[in-house]
Design a protein around this motif. Structure first.
Motif, short mmCIF file in Angstrom:
data_model
loop_
_atom_site.label_atom_id
_atom_site.label_comp_id
_atom_site.label_asym_id
_atom_site.label_seq_id
_atom_site.Cartn_x
_atom_site.Cartn_y
_atom_site.Cartn_z
N THR A 252 19.72 63.96 0.60
CA THR A 252 17.88 64.63 0.25
C THR A 252 17.38 63.09 -0.07
OG1 THR A 252 18.65 66.56 -0.50
CG2 THR A 252 16.88 65.55 -0.84
N PHE A 255 16.47 61.03 2.44
CA PHE A 255 15.72 61.80 3.75
C PHE A 255 14.09 61.99 3.62
CE2 PHE A 255 19.13 63.40 6.18
CZ PHE A 255 19.04 63.52 6.86
N PRO A 269 20.28 66.38 9.87
CA PRO A 269 20.77 65.69 8.96
C PRO A 269 22.45 66.00 9.09
CG PRO A 269 19.67 67.78 8.68
CD PRO A 269 18.70 67.46 9.42
N ILE A 283 18.65 69.84 1.63
CA ILE A 283 17.79 68.37 2.73
C ILE A 283 16.86 69.95 3.54
CG2 ILE A 283 17.64 67.39 4.85
CD1 ILE A 283 20.27 66.03 3.34
#
Length: 376
Positions: A252, A255, A269, A283
């Motif tokens: 996470t 990202f 992802p 995410i």
């Protein structure tokens, strides 16, 4: 205490699947996948360390799985932790009589839209083979296909004339697919960071003009490139094409700058590379809160594929799920049962317990590598 069995399946020169089977004292088993292309030996070598991490960790199964990702560095720890989590979720779903997507917070949809990645199984790399395989995928029920056509293009210093030839070869493949489909399915293009920042806008414009609807990872995804990627996204939006990427992000936190920086219309992802199914669901919720779409990266074997279906179902802002198309007949041969099937461009969900598939663990292509007792 559970029994952990590890198997490999040699699929091709490019691919070896790593499959995990987790069997509880009650005989209920779950399946997970730890495939990592070009790193098979590294993954197998680290599994004993993962078992040791589990044995040394206290409290819940979730904490033990987290310890694997924390104690084994980098992508190897994330891949093994993900495979163990997949197997545990499959087994728990069967034990509780619930599908895996229910254990991940519940499904947002009854069917998961998906597209066929025709790249890896296209061996000759000719425009005609790309076009023929694209047509086969649409005939099988997919609504979209993806190819990575720019094989010999690199952003590095090189013979510019040869590089230009490689770019034109890529566009010849794209044009052949677009002409073959004649609008029967959407066409997506993956660039694998092969272009330079200064030229990416021109390539984007040309790709959009050809009828492509999705432009993926045109330039290297470094922190220094975030503003350039965001600029490309704004350009893509004016031309009616989606910009996608970030498949290599680890978790996470990794990202976050791509989402908050509005770099992509769609982030990608991967349940293996990002550390596990639950991490990808988190995410996905973050992305939804910041108006970013999600399309799961899914480049591996049939076990990861089915787990990815459940994760995709549990992601709020899902756009699509990637699926490998006819890389090998083993994709179906080692599976004895699937509860979820492709229909009209989407995988229809069922309430079948667990992940909804059974592996033929006696299939002759499965090579059993090791067995451990683990506290999961």
């Amino acid at each position: 205490m559970s029994r952990l069995d590890v198997f490999t399946v040699d699929v091709s020169e490019k691919t070896t699947w790593i499959l995990l089977r987790l069997t509880g004292d009650d005989g209920i088993l779950g399946a997970g996948e730890a495939t990592l292309n070009n790193r098979t030996s590294d993954v197998l070598a680290a599994i004993p360390d993962a078992v040791a991490c589990i044995e040394e960790s206290a409290f819940s199964s979730a904490n033990r799985l987290a310890a694997v990702r924390q104690m084994i560095p980098g992508v190897i720890g994330r891949v093994i932790g993900s495979a163990l989590e997949q197997a545990w979720l499959d087994r728990e779903g069967k034990r509780l009589g619930r599908p895996v997507h229910a254990l991940l917070g519940g499904a947002y949809r009854d069917a998961v839209p998906c597209y066929a990645n025709i790249n890896r199984g296209t061996l000759s790399r000719t425009p005609s083979e790309f076009a023929d395989r694209a047509a086969l995928a649409i005939g099988d029920g997919y609504g979209a296909v993806k190819l990575a056509p720019f094989d010999d293009v690199t952003p590095d210093a090189c013979d510019e004339a040869l590089r230009e030839q490689a770019i034109e070869a890529g566009f010849a493949r794209i044009d052949a697919v677009v002409r073959k489909l004649e609008g029967a399915g959407a066409v997506q293009v993956d660039c694998h960071s092969r272009f330079r920042g200064a030229e990416a806008g021109d390539i984007l414009t040309r790709v959009a003009a050809s009828g492509v609807v999705w432009f993926e990872e045109p330039i290297a995804e470094t922190r220094d490139a975030l503003e350039k990627i965001a600029q490309l996204r704004r350009m893509a939006q004016t031309q009616g094409i989606r910009l996608a990427g970030a498949e290599k992000c680890a978790d996470t936190r990794d990202f976050l700058p791509f989402i908050t920086g509005h770099c992509y219309d769609v982030i990608m992802p991967d349940i293996v590379l990002a550390g596990g199914p639950r991490e990808v669901v988190w995410i996905g919720h973050l992305a939804a809160g910041l108006d970013c779409g999600v399309s799961l990266h899914n480049p591996c074997g049939p076990v990861m594929d089915m787990h990815s279906v459940h994760v995709a179902a549990a992601v709020p802002s899902l756009v699509s799920l990637e699926r490998q198309f006819r890389e090998t007949a083993l994709y179906d041969e080692i599976i004895t049962h699937r509860a979820h099937h492709l229909c009209d461009g989407a995988i229809e969900l069922s309430d079948t317990e667990g992940v909804g598939m059974d592996v033929d663990w006696t299939h002759p292509t499965l090579d059993q590598k090791a067995t451990w007792n683990v506290n999961l």
